[in-house]
Design a protein around this motif. Structure first.
Motif, PDB file in Angstrom:
ATOM      1  N   VAL A  11       0.832  -1.201   0.000  1.00 48.72           N
ATOM      2  CA  VAL A  11       0.000   0.000   0.000  1.00 48.72           C
ATOM      3  C   VAL A  11       0.867   1.252   0.000  1.00 48.72           C
ATOM      4  CG1 VAL A  11      -1.667   1.343   1.342  1.00 48.72           C
ATOM      5  CG2 VAL A  11      -1.958  -1.138   1.109  1.00 48.72           C
ATOM      6  N   ALA A  12       1.903   1.245   0.834  1.00 48.62           N
ATOM      7  CA  ALA A  12       2.791   2.409   0.928  1.00 48.62           C
ATOM      8  C   ALA A  12       3.517   2.661  -0.386  1.00 48.62           C
ATOM      9  CB  ALA A  12       3.800   2.197   2.050  1.00 48.62           C
ATOM     10  N   ALA A  13       4.010   1.611  -1.010  1.00 48.58           N
ATOM     11  CA  ALA A  13       4.722   1.769  -2.280  1.00 48.58           C
ATOM     12  C   ALA A  13       3.802   2.338  -3.355  1.00 48.58           C
ATOM     13  CB  ALA A  13       5.293   0.420  -2.729  1.00 48.58           C
ATOM     14  N   ALA A  14       2.567   1.819  -3.427  1.00 48.35           N
ATOM     15  CA  ALA A  14       1.617   2.317  -4.420  1.00 48.35           C
ATOM     16  C   ALA A  14       1.285   3.786  -4.170  1.00 48.35           C
ATOM     17  CB  ALA A  14       0.343   1.480  -4.397  1.00 48.35           C
ATOM     18  N   ALA A  15       1.141   4.150  -2.891  1.00 48.37           N
ATOM     19  CA  ALA A  15       0.817   5.532  -2.544  1.00 48.37           C
ATOM     20  C   ALA A  15       1.942   6.484  -2.949  1.00 48.37           C
ATOM     21  CB  ALA A  15       0.552   5.645  -1.042  1.00 48.37           C
ATOM     22  N   VAL A  16       3.178   6.077  -2.736  1.00 50.58           N
ATOM     23  CA  VAL A  16       4.317   6.921  -3.099  1.00 50.58           C
ATOM     24  C   VAL A  16       4.387   7.111  -4.611  1.00 50.58           C
ATOM     25  CG1 VAL A  16       6.838   7.042  -3.164  1.00 50.58           C
ATOM     26  CG2 VAL A  16       5.679   6.395  -1.044  1.00 50.58           C
ATOM     27  N   VAL A  17       4.269   6.005  -5.350  1.00 50.99           N
ATOM     28  CA  VAL A  17       4.365   6.092  -6.811  1.00 50.99           C
ATOM     29  C   VAL A  17       3.241   6.967  -7.370  1.00 50.99           C
ATOM     30  CG1 VAL A  17       4.231   4.804  -8.968  1.00 50.99           C
ATOM     31  CG2 VAL A  17       5.567   3.893  -7.063  1.00 50.99           C
ATOM     32  N   MET A  18       2.015   6.750  -6.901  1.00 52.57           N
ATOM     33  CA  MET A  18       0.899   7.535  -7.416  1.00 52.57           C
ATOM     34  C   MET A  18       0.978   8.990  -6.964  1.00 52.57           C
ATOM     35  SD  MET A  18      -0.847   5.896  -9.529  1.00 52.57           S
ATOM     36  CE  MET A  18      -0.747   4.196 -10.124  1.00 52.57           C
ATOM     37  N   GLY A  19       1.508   9.223  -5.771  1.00 48.06           N
ATOM     38  CA  GLY A  19       1.683  10.597  -5.314  1.00 48.06           C
ATOM     39  C   GLY A  19       2.667  11.361  -6.174  1.00 48.06           C
ATOM     40  N   VAL A  20       3.791  10.732  -6.465  1.00 54.37           N
ATOM     41  CA  VAL A  20       4.785  11.360  -7.336  1.00 54.37           C
ATOM     42  C   VAL A  20       4.206  11.570  -8.735  1.00 54.37           C
ATOM     43  CG1 VAL A  20       7.015  11.037  -8.465  1.00 54.37           C
ATOM     44  CG2 VAL A  20       6.755  10.471  -6.042  1.00 54.37           C
ATOM     45  N   ALA A  41       4.270   1.090 -10.407  1.00 54.11           N
ATOM     46  CA  ALA A  41       3.703   0.925  -9.068  1.00 54.11           C
ATOM     47  C   ALA A  41       3.763  -0.537  -8.626  1.00 54.11           C
ATOM     48  CB  ALA A  41       2.261   1.424  -9.044  1.00 54.11           C
ATOM     49  N   PHE A  42       3.468  -1.455  -9.526  1.00 54.86           N
ATOM     50  CA  PHE A  42       3.549  -2.878  -9.191  1.00 54.86           C
ATOM     51  C   PHE A  42       5.001  -3.302  -8.960  1.00 54.86           C
ATOM     52  CE2 PHE A  42      -0.631  -2.911 -11.292  1.00 54.86           C
ATOM     53  CZ  PHE A  42      -1.357  -3.582 -10.325  1.00 54.86           C
ATOM     54  N   ALA A  43       5.890  -2.807  -9.815  1.00 57.11           N
ATOM     55  CA  ALA A  43       7.308  -3.132  -9.639  1.00 57.11           C
ATOM     56  C   ALA A  43       7.815  -2.623  -8.294  1.00 57.11           C
ATOM     57  CB  ALA A  43       8.123  -2.541 -10.782  1.00 57.11           C
ATOM     58  N   GLY A  44       7.430  -1.394  -7.937  1.00 57.09           N
ATOM     59  CA  GLY A  44       7.839  -0.833  -6.661  1.00 57.09           C
ATOM     60  C   GLY A  44       7.296  -1.623  -5.491  1.00 57.09           C
ATOM     61  N   ALA A  45       6.023  -2.021  -5.572  1.00 56.38           N
ATOM     62  CA  ALA A  45       5.418  -2.810  -4.502  1.00 56.38           C
ATOM     63  C   ALA A  45       6.123  -4.148  -4.345  1.00 56.38           C
ATOM     64  CB  ALA A  45       3.933  -3.019  -4.791  1.00 56.38           C
ATOM     65  N   ALA A  46       6.435  -4.800  -5.468  1.00 56.26           N
ATOM     66  CA  ALA A  46       7.117  -6.098  -5.408  1.00 56.26           C
ATOM     67  C   ALA A  46       8.511  -5.961  -4.807  1.00 56.26           C
ATOM     68  CB  ALA A  46       7.204  -6.704  -6.810  1.00 56.26           C
ATOM     69  N   LEU A  47       9.236  -4.936  -5.200  1.00 52.16           N
ATOM     70  CA  LEU A  47      10.590  -4.730  -4.672  1.00 52.16           C
ATOM     71  C   LEU A  47      10.567  -4.460  -3.172  1.00 52.16           C
ATOM     72  CD1 LEU A  47      12.083  -2.562  -7.550  1.00 52.16           C
ATOM     73  CD2 LEU A  47      12.912  -4.817  -6.842  1.00 52.16           C
ATOM     74  N   VAL A  48       9.654  -3.616  -2.715  1.00 51.31           N
ATOM     75  CA  VAL A  48       9.574  -3.287  -1.294  1.00 51.31           C
ATOM     76  C   VAL A  48       9.165  -4.507  -0.472  1.00 51.31           C
ATOM     77  CG1 VAL A  48       8.293  -1.938   0.411  1.00 51.31           C
ATOM     78  CG2 VAL A  48       9.145  -0.835  -1.653  1.00 51.31           C
TER      79      VAL A  48
END
Length: 268
Positions: A11-20, A41-48
């Motif tokens: 959730v946090a990763a998706a929020a950061v990507v969409m916020g930016v 956003a999916f790549a960021g969530a998977a990495l985190v």
């Protein structure tokens, strides 16, 4: 790391990507840049989530690596492809103008955040459930991971090859190309890229959800079901068809070609 903690990181990763992305959209004056952020956003969530699982020594490290690699490859390719395509068009995407009721300058940033960025930011963790759950659980059936990776590969093939064939078609002068692309994968399905996208997430569900056991599989099956519905019945194929049916030659093409699931074209 617990399942809930991993979902929280997603959730946090998706929020950061969409916020930016919302900030970039405000600067550029168009909402369409969110399409580039979808895969990222999916790549960021998977990495985190993957990094958190490794640091907490949770789950099976080999399966975590597989899941993260598959999502990053898919998401990276998708963002690169859409980014290259949208760079050629400076205006707003008509889909978002219709959704918002006007351009970003006309409706304001608050409506765009509410109807686009916040909505997509909320959808990402739901679709990513097989990954955020899978990285912290043990593997019960490893052959299912293999099958999932194979389904993912089929999906990526349809998506990448379909996009490449469409790009090649569009690069030809209008007077030197047929009115409708009906060759290659496009002879078997009117939306090979969307079908491939659905396969990618069914593969990730198999590898990340079902491979962890029946409970995890049932708890995360909402992800591929939702993605398939979006792609075939909501914002994907069905929405595009409303416009495409007005194009000369498209109704005849639709009559002989499957809308979503690939099959040989009808004759006559």
């Amino acid at each position: 790391m617990t399942v809930l903690a991993s979902i929280g990181w997603s959730v946090a990763a998706a929020a950061v990507v969409m916020g930016v992305t919302a900030l970039v959209a405000r600067r550029q004056g168009r909402v369409a840049v969110v399409d580039v952020a979808w895969g990222a956003a999916f790549a960021g969530a998977a990495l985190v989530c993957g990094a958190g699982a490794v640091l907490a020594d949770a789950g099976a490290s080999w399966r975590t690596g597989v899941l993260v690699a598959l999502v990053v490859l898919w998401g990276g390719r998708l963002s690169w492809h859409i980014g290259r395509r949208t760079a050629q068009h400076r205006g707003e995407d008509p889909r978002y103008e219709k959704l918002l009721g006007g351009t970003l300058a006309e409706v304001g940033m608050a409506r765009a955040v509410r109807k686009v960025f916040a909505l997509q930011g909320a959808i990402v963790p739901v679709i990513a459930l097989p990954v955020s759950v899978g990285v912290v659980l043990s593997v019960r059936w490893w052959p299912v991971v293999v099958v999932g990776a194979a389904v993912w590969a089929v999906g990526l093939f349809f998506e990448a090859v379909g996009d490449a064939q469409l790009a090649s078609y569009r690069s030809r002068p209008r007077d030197q190309r047929p009115p409708v692309l009906d060759t290659g994968l496009w002879a078997w399905t009117r939306h090979p890229n969307y079908f491939g996208d659905a396969c990618v997430w069914w593969g990730l569900w198999l590898a990340g959800g079902l491979a962890s056991g029946w409970v995890a599989g049932l708890a995360t099956v909402i992800a591929p079901l939702a993605m398939t519905w979006f792609l075939s019945e909501a914002t994907g194929a069905k929405l595009i068809e409303q416009t495409m049916m007005q194009r000369p030659g498209y109704p005849a093409y639709a009559a002989r070609t499957s809308r979503f699931l690939p099959r040989p074209p009808r004759q006559g």
